[in-house]
Each structure stands twice: as structure tokens, then as C-alpha cells.
Write a protein that holds these residues in place. Structure first.
Motif, PDB file in Angstrom:
ATOM      1  N   ASN A 112     -61.204  13.346  70.267  1.00 46.63           N
ATOM      2  CA  ASN A 112     -62.318  13.648  71.169  1.00 46.63           C
ATOM      3  C   ASN A 112     -61.888  13.525  72.620  1.00 46.63           C
ATOM      4  O   ASN A 112     -62.229  14.363  73.455  1.00 46.63           O
ATOM      5  CB  ASN A 112     -63.497  12.708  70.898  1.00 46.63           C
ATOM      6  CG  ASN A 112     -64.241  13.082  69.627  1.00 46.63           C
ATOM      7  OD1 ASN A 112     -63.962  14.110  69.011  1.00 46.63           O
ATOM      8  ND2 ASN A 112     -65.175  12.249  69.227  1.00 46.63           N
ATOM      9  N   GLN A 113     -61.118  12.448  72.927  1.00 46.74           N
ATOM     10  CA  GLN A 113     -60.655  12.251  74.304  1.00 46.74           C
ATOM     11  C   GLN A 113     -59.795  13.428  74.753  1.00 46.74           C
ATOM     12  O   GLN A 113     -59.936  13.926  75.864  1.00 46.74           O
ATOM     13  CB  GLN A 113     -59.864  10.942  74.415  1.00 46.74           C
ATOM     14  CG  GLN A 113     -60.773   9.720  74.439  1.00 46.74           C
ATOM     15  CD  GLN A 113     -60.015   8.423  74.206  1.00 46.74           C
ATOM     16  OE1 GLN A 113     -58.859   8.425  73.772  1.00 46.74           O
ATOM     17  NE2 GLN A 113     -60.673   7.299  74.474  1.00 46.74           N
TER      18      GLN A 113
ATOM     19  N   GLY B   2     -61.873  16.217  75.650  1.00 45.46           N
ATOM     20  CA  GLY B   2     -62.851  15.942  76.709  1.00 45.46           C
ATOM     21  C   GLY B   2     -64.255  15.707  76.178  1.00 45.46           C
ATOM     22  O   GLY B   2     -65.235  15.843  76.909  1.00 45.46           O
TER      23      GLY B   2
ATOM     24  N   GLU C 284     -67.132  13.214  75.027  1.00 44.55           N
ATOM     25  CA  GLU C 284     -67.444  11.799  75.242  1.00 44.55           C
ATOM     26  C   GLU C 284     -67.922  11.148  73.941  1.00 44.55           C
ATOM     27  O   GLU C 284     -68.786  11.699  73.251  1.00 44.55           O
ATOM     28  CB  GLU C 284     -68.564  11.699  76.278  1.00 44.55           C
ATOM     29  CG  GLU C 284     -68.183  10.797  77.438  1.00 44.55           C
ATOM     30  CD  GLU C 284     -69.297  10.739  78.440  1.00 44.55           C
ATOM     31  OE1 GLU C 284     -70.189   9.892  78.248  1.00 44.55           O
ATOM     32  OE2 GLU C 284     -69.276  11.548  79.393  1.00 44.55           O
ATOM     33  N   SER C 285     -67.352   9.987  73.594  1.00 45.24           N
ATOM     34  CA  SER C 285     -67.811   9.269  72.402  1.00 45.24           C
ATOM     35  C   SER C 285     -67.271   7.845  72.461  1.00 45.24           C
ATOM     36  O   SER C 285     -66.345   7.561  73.206  1.00 45.24           O
ATOM     37  CB  SER C 285     -67.314   9.970  71.131  1.00 45.24           C
ATOM     38  OG  SER C 285     -65.913  10.117  71.169  1.00 45.24           O
ATOM     39  N   SER C 286     -67.852   6.942  71.656  1.00 46.83           N
ATOM     40  CA  SER C 286     -67.352   5.561  71.649  1.00 46.83           C
ATOM     41  C   SER C 286     -66.797   5.246  70.263  1.00 46.83           C
ATOM     42  O   SER C 286     -67.230   5.821  69.263  1.00 46.83           O
ATOM     43  CB  SER C 286     -68.481   4.583  71.982  1.00 46.83           C
ATOM     44  OG  SER C 286     -69.315   4.415  70.854  1.00 46.83           O
TER      45      SER C 286
END
Ligand code: DC
Length: 217
Positions: free
Chosen positions: A155-156, A159, A161-163
Motif C-alpha cells: 500500500n505504501q 501511495g 493510506e492504511s495502518s
């Protein structure tokens, strides 16, 4: 001559990456069946079709056209390659994939797309249900924590966004849903080779899978 390699396993086990790389190296056509369920989910979200609206679901299945062209996936001629990876889709797709009408439709589509070709197909039930006579079956696994880490990194890079916590919870929720389903639950086929990729590099897994295919093929 038709030749089928089935790669099954839970969300985030690396099936997508491994299938793509092995397919490229061996010249097999790569078919991502999870992407098909994701397309259906996008359509349901956009048209506000609920899981329990049987008639609407039936009608939808007649209206939907899913195609794969040069690494992109098209829903009724529209490129939805990025949209199918969004959080709203992640959160609903497992439930969508448990509707029997949808499973039958996607199973038929998967068989049609593979007909007479040399393919590597990834999913949840390829070795057990879609192609019980596949030439090679692999069940690819990894711990939930490792799978969450991988997805976070993916995901990073994209681009998105997530935790970590959100992803881990989503993975555990989906595992549970996928394994406990009455409809084609996620499980290893009896004749599948089990690979635990938790402590393996991508290259190691790719080589292992190629070894297994070469031995069988
Ligand atoms: O591999 P993925 O995360 O893109 O899959 C999305 C969802 O589709 C997942 O919840 C399981 C489901 N799926 C399935 O039930 N059967 C398949 N053959 C492929 C995917």
C-alpha cells in the motif's frame, strides 16, 4: 494442450506476486480470480446493491462484463485496476464472494478464460473447486502478521493510506470468513503442495514453485 497450475491460499499470502512472476518465467497466462470478485464488489458498491437483494444480484450478473487486457482489469470496458484494491472493496469482497450465484458465475468465467490454454490461476478454491483436476496445485500460506506487513508495504508503495492494525484486523476477519464459509471454504486440496512463505524471500518462493511445476509438468 491445456495445462493448469492452481495457486490457492489466504489473503496476502503473496499469491498475486508469485503467480505473476512464475507466469512470466514459464510463459503461462496469469488469471487473477480474486480480481473478478473485486469487480463484482465495485459494481455492487457503485449501484448500491445489497448482499441480500437476490433479484438485483441476478440482474447484475447479466449486466457485468469482466476482461483482462495487458495486466489491467476492465469492468464493462472501464479500467478498474486501482479501484478494485480500495478499502471499501477490501471490506466487502469476502462477503460478496460467499454468495452462491456470484461464485457460480465467477467459477464459470474462470473456466472459460482458461479453456484450452496454459495458465497459472490464483484464488481460494481453484484446486478444490474450479479445477479439481489441475496439473499442479499449490497452497501458499504465511502468518497473519507477516501478511499484514506485506500488504502495508504494498500500500505504501502505491501511495494508499492504511495502518498495520487496520490491515491485520481485515486479514483476520477475511481469513475467518473465507475458512468458515459454507460455500467453497478456503482449504488446502488434498493433493496440493503446501508452502509456508513466512520466512522466505519472493525469489525463494518463486524458485520453489517452479521446481514443483517442473517436477509435475
Ligand atoms: O485474492 P484477493 O484478496 O484479491 O481476493 C478477494 C476476495 O475474493 C477474497 O475475500 C476471497 C475471494 N476469492 C474467492 O472466494 N475465490 C477465489 N477463487 C478468489 C478470491
Amino acid at each position: 494442450m491445456a495445462f493448469i497450475v492452481a495457486i490457492d491460499g489466504p489473503a496476502g499470502s503473496g499469491k498475486g506476486t508469485i503467480t505473476k512472476l512464475v507466469g512470466e518465467k514459464l510463459g503461462l497466462i496469469n488469471i487473477d480470480t480474486g480480481a473478478m470478485y473485486r469487480c463484482v464488489t465495485v459494481y455492487m458498491l457503485r449501484n448500491n446493491i445489497k448482499l441480500n437483494e437476490k433479484e438485483k444480484v441476478k440482474k447484475m450478473l447479466k449486466e457485468i462484463n469482466i476482461e483482462f487486457k495487458s495486466e489491467k482489469v476492465y469492468l464493462n470496458q472501464e479500467d478498474v485496476t486501482n479501484e478494485i484494491r480500495k478499502t471499501e472493496v477490501n471490506n466487502l469482497v469476502s462477503q460478496v464472494s460467499h454468495l452462491i450465484e456470484i461464485r457460480e458465475n465467477i467459477t464459470n468465467l474462470s473456466r472459460k478464460v482458461a479453456d484450452g490454454k496454459e495458465v497459472i490461476m490464483e484464488g481460494r478454491d481453484i484446486g478444490t473447486n474450479v479445477f479439481p483436476n489441475a496439473d499442479v496445485k499449490i497452497y501458499l500460506d504465511a502468518s497473519p502478521e507477516e501478511r499484514a506487513n506485506r500488504r502495508l508495504k504494498q500500500n505504501q508503495e502505491k501511495g494508499i493510506e492504511s495502518s498495520y492494525q487496520e490491515i491485520l484486523e481485515n486479514i483476520k476477519f477475511r481469513d475467518n470468513n473465507d475458512k468458515s464459509s459454507n460455500v467453497a471454504p478456503l482449504k488446502q486440496a488434498e493433493d496440493a503442495i503446501y508452502i509456508d512463505s513466512t520466512n522466505m524471500t519472493i525469489e525463494e518462493v518463486v524458485n520453489k514453485v517452479i521446481d514443483v511445476i517442473k517436477k509435475k509438468g
